[in-house]
Design a protein around this motif. Structure first.
Motif, PDB file in Angstrom:
ATOM      1  N   ALA A  45       0.810  -1.221   0.000  1.00  0.00           N
ATOM      2  CA  ALA A  45       0.000   0.000   0.000  1.00  0.00           C
ATOM      3  C   ALA A  45       0.842   1.270   0.000  1.00  0.00           C
ATOM      4  CB  ALA A  45      -0.943  -0.003   1.200  1.00  0.00           C
ATOM      5  N   GLY A  46       2.091   1.152  -0.399  1.00  0.00           N
ATOM      6  CA  GLY A  46       2.960   2.328  -0.393  1.00  0.00           C
ATOM      7  C   GLY A  46       2.785   3.224  -1.598  1.00  0.00           C
ATOM      8  N   SER A  47       2.235   2.697  -2.681  1.00  0.00           N
ATOM      9  CA  SER A  47       2.071   3.500  -3.894  1.00  0.00           C
ATOM     10  C   SER A  47       1.002   2.881  -4.783  1.00  0.00           C
ATOM     11  CB  SER A  47       3.398   3.584  -4.665  1.00  0.00           C
ATOM     12  OG  SER A  47       3.792   2.301  -5.131  1.00  0.00           O
ATOM     13  N   GLY A  48       0.660   3.578  -5.857  1.00  0.00           N
ATOM     14  CA  GLY A  48      -0.226   3.047  -6.876  1.00  0.00           C
ATOM     15  C   GLY A  48      -1.591   2.618  -6.358  1.00  0.00           C
ATOM     16  N   ILE A  83     -11.817   1.542 -24.294  1.00  0.00           N
ATOM     17  CA  ILE A  83     -12.372   2.816 -23.835  1.00  0.00           C
ATOM     18  C   ILE A  83     -11.445   3.984 -24.152  1.00  0.00           C
ATOM     19  CG2 ILE A  83     -11.454   3.026 -21.469  1.00  0.00           C
ATOM     20  CD1 ILE A  83     -14.418   3.439 -20.575  1.00  0.00           C
ATOM     21  N   GLY A  84     -10.185   3.680 -24.507  1.00  0.00           N
ATOM     22  CA  GLY A  84      -9.268   4.702 -25.007  1.00  0.00           C
ATOM     23  C   GLY A  84      -8.333   5.334 -24.000  1.00  0.00           C
ATOM     24  N   ARG A  85      -8.285   4.810 -22.791  1.00  0.00           N
ATOM     25  CA  ARG A  85      -7.375   5.345 -21.777  1.00  0.00           C
ATOM     26  C   ARG A  85      -7.037   4.273 -20.767  1.00  0.00           C
ATOM     27  NH1 ARG A  85      -9.841   6.066 -16.820  1.00  0.00           N
ATOM     28  NH2 ARG A  85     -12.122   6.245 -16.790  1.00  0.00           N
ATOM     29  N   MET A  86      -6.035   4.552 -19.947  1.00  0.00           N
ATOM     30  CA  MET A  86      -5.732   3.674 -18.818  1.00  0.00           C
ATOM     31  C   MET A  86      -6.703   3.966 -17.682  1.00  0.00           C
ATOM     32  SD  MET A  86      -1.577   3.692 -18.590  1.00  0.00           S
ATOM     33  CE  MET A  86      -0.572   3.733 -20.073  1.00  0.00           C
ATOM     34  N   GLY A  87      -6.853   2.997 -16.800  1.00  0.00           N
ATOM     35  CA  GLY A  87      -7.644   3.219 -15.607  1.00  0.00           C
ATOM     36  C   GLY A  87      -6.879   4.041 -14.591  1.00  0.00           C
ATOM     37  N   LYS A  88      -7.598   4.524 -13.594  1.00  0.00           N
ATOM     38  CA  LYS A  88      -6.990   5.301 -12.511  1.00  0.00           C
ATOM     39  C   LYS A  88      -6.998   4.474 -11.229  1.00  0.00           C
ATOM     40  CE  LYS A  88      -9.035   9.460 -14.544  1.00  0.00           C
ATOM     41  NZ  LYS A  88     -10.021  10.543 -14.332  1.00  0.00           N
ATOM     42  N   ILE A  97     -10.377  -8.532  -7.849  1.00  0.00           N
ATOM     43  CA  ILE A  97     -10.480  -7.485  -8.862  1.00  0.00           C
ATOM     44  C   ILE A  97      -9.400  -7.741  -9.899  1.00  0.00           C
ATOM     45  CG2 ILE A  97     -10.181  -5.027  -9.325  1.00  0.00           C
ATOM     46  CD1 ILE A  97     -11.306  -4.432  -6.581  1.00  0.00           C
ATOM     47  N   SER A  98      -9.790  -7.680 -11.180  1.00  0.00           N
ATOM     48  CA  SER A  98      -8.842  -7.918 -12.273  1.00  0.00           C
ATOM     49  C   SER A  98      -8.711  -6.664 -13.136  1.00  0.00           C
ATOM     50  CB  SER A  98      -9.307  -9.101 -13.129  1.00  0.00           C
ATOM     51  OG  SER A  98      -9.241 -10.304 -12.401  1.00  0.00           O
ATOM     52  N   PRO A  99      -7.741  -5.825 -12.848  1.00  0.00           N
ATOM     53  CA  PRO A  99      -7.578  -4.612 -13.649  1.00  0.00           C
ATOM     54  C   PRO A  99      -6.885  -4.890 -14.981  1.00  0.00           C
ATOM     55  CG  PRO A  99      -6.601  -4.393 -11.441  1.00  0.00           C
ATOM     56  CD  PRO A  99      -6.831  -5.851 -11.706  1.00  0.00           C
ATOM     57  N   ALA A 100      -7.175  -4.034 -15.951  1.00  0.00           N
ATOM     58  CA  ALA A 100      -6.348  -3.926 -17.143  1.00  0.00           C
ATOM     59  C   ALA A 100      -5.231  -2.941 -16.796  1.00  0.00           C
ATOM     60  CB  ALA A 100      -7.195  -3.470 -18.324  1.00  0.00           C
ATOM     61  N   ARG A 101      -4.733  -2.212 -17.778  1.00  0.00           N
ATOM     62  CA  ARG A 101      -3.612  -1.302 -17.506  1.00  0.00           C
ATOM     63  C   ARG A 101      -4.099  -0.096 -16.711  1.00  0.00           C
ATOM     64  NH1 ARG A 101      -1.366  -1.731 -22.075  1.00  0.00           N
ATOM     65  NH2 ARG A 101       0.322  -3.114 -21.431  1.00  0.00           N
ATOM     66  N   PRO A 130     -13.595  -7.755 -13.348  1.00  0.00           N
ATOM     67  CA  PRO A 130     -12.697  -7.039 -14.254  1.00  0.00           C
ATOM     68  C   PRO A 130     -12.979  -5.534 -14.189  1.00  0.00           C
ATOM     69  CG  PRO A 130     -13.792  -8.857 -15.380  1.00  0.00           C
ATOM     70  CD  PRO A 130     -14.507  -8.639 -14.083  1.00  0.00           C
ATOM     71  N   ILE A 131     -11.936  -4.735 -14.213  1.00  0.00           N
ATOM     72  CA  ILE A 131     -12.066  -3.284 -14.357  1.00  0.00           C
ATOM     73  C   ILE A 131     -11.064  -2.916 -15.435  1.00  0.00           C
ATOM     74  CG2 ILE A 131     -10.577  -2.936 -12.311  1.00  0.00           C
ATOM     75  CD1 ILE A 131     -12.199  -0.296 -11.862  1.00  0.00           C
ATOM     76  N   ASP A 132     -11.551  -2.947 -16.695  1.00  0.00           N
ATOM     77  CA  ASP A 132     -10.619  -3.088 -17.815  1.00  0.00           C
ATOM     78  C   ASP A 132     -10.901  -2.230 -19.034  1.00  0.00           C
ATOM     79  OD1 ASP A 132     -12.920  -4.299 -18.721  1.00  0.00           O
ATOM     80  OD2 ASP A 132     -11.951  -6.156 -19.359  1.00  0.00           O
ATOM     81  N   GLY A 133     -11.801  -1.272 -18.905  1.00  0.00           N
ATOM     82  CA  GLY A 133     -12.083  -0.414 -20.054  1.00  0.00           C
ATOM     83  C   GLY A 133     -12.581  -1.182 -21.263  1.00  0.00           C
TER      84      GLY A 133
END
Length: 257
Positions: free
Chosen positions: A15-18, A217-222, A182-186, A247-250
């Motif tokens: 939990a130090g970053s990102g 969706i045209g962008r990276m997630g936050k 949770i499965s993120p994309a970029r 999934p949270i993947d645009g």
């Protein structure tokens, strides 16, 4: 107040970053006492201080999730003053390379953090959660369910985290323990910026744009978008949800064809 985590104790690894930092601060802003497990003591302290600045409760711990003895001792210590209500297994490392470009040392390193680290933390937390219920949330990846080029070891590890999620969800239903992932994309994190800078010097803007567009969706997630989903899944509002991948993947998984 919806998604109120008052009187809840949450552990967030890496939990130090990102993404991990965004999750920790979000849980802290909704009244959880957040315990930060980090290899980097300075980053852990910074996250804890950020939570404390807005009136939240946080404790930073220097912790190597690959070391089971260390993890067990920390959980035992925390359990003496509170329940263990939420565990978020976010700590992880990446590796780029096909099977032929993955050495046994690479494989062992990824396994130690992304699989054994998740196992160690769940193994330590489950006995306490069996007493009063709890929520486990594992951070997997779109790479756990779809093929991503040059991600052999990483995909292996995230696939394991996905199926561990299903197993724990089924085995501990009767104890009131929910387990999801949770499965993120970029996601745009400092890791992505560092990767681009190190591998594409002088082409940073072009590569950032190219990588962003790999999501339909045209962008990276936050990171905050991932954190908001994590908050929901850890709250009582999600009490009917277990054994599920989010999934949270645009649109990457379903629309990239």
């Amino acid at each position: 107040m919806k998604f109120n985590l008052k009187n809840k104790t949450a552990i967030v690894t890496g939990a130090g970053s990102g993404i991990g930092k965004a999750i920790a601060t979000t849980l802290g802003s909704h009244n959880a006492h957040v315990h930060i497990f980090e290899l980097n003591e300075e980053l852990a302290t910074n996250t804890a201080q950020e939570i404390e600045r807005f009136g939240g409760k946080a404790t930073a711990h220097l912790c190597d999730v690959t070391n089971q003895k260390e993890v067990l001792e920390l959980l035992e210590s925390i359990s003496k003053t509170s329940t263990i209500d939420i565990l978020i297994n976010n700590a992880g490392i990446a590796h780029i390379g096909s099977l032929e470009k993955t050495s046994v040392e690479d494989l062992d390193r990824v396994y130690a953090v992304n699989i054994k680290g998740v196992y160690n933390c769940m193994y330590a937390a489950i006995p306490f959660m069996k007493k009063s219920g709890g929520v486990i949330l594992n951070m997997t990846s779109i790479a756990s369910s779809v093929g991503i080029a040059d991600r052999f070891a990483y995909s292996m590890s995230k696939g394991a985290a996905l199926t561990m999620t299903y197993s724990v969800a089924k085995d501990y239903l009767e104890y009131g323990i929910r387990c999801n992932c949770i499965s993120p994309a970029r996601i745009h994190t400092p890791f992505v910026d560092g990767f681009i800078k190190n591998n594409y010097p002088g082409e940073e803007a072009e590569m950032f744009d190219k990588l962003s567009k790999t999501q339909p969706i045209g962008r990276m997630g936050k990171p905050q978008e991932v954190a908001d989903l994590a908050l929901y899944l850890c709250s009582d509002e999600a009490s009917f949800i277990t054994g599920t991948e989010f999934p949270i993947d645009g649109g990457f998984i379903k629309l990239n064809n």
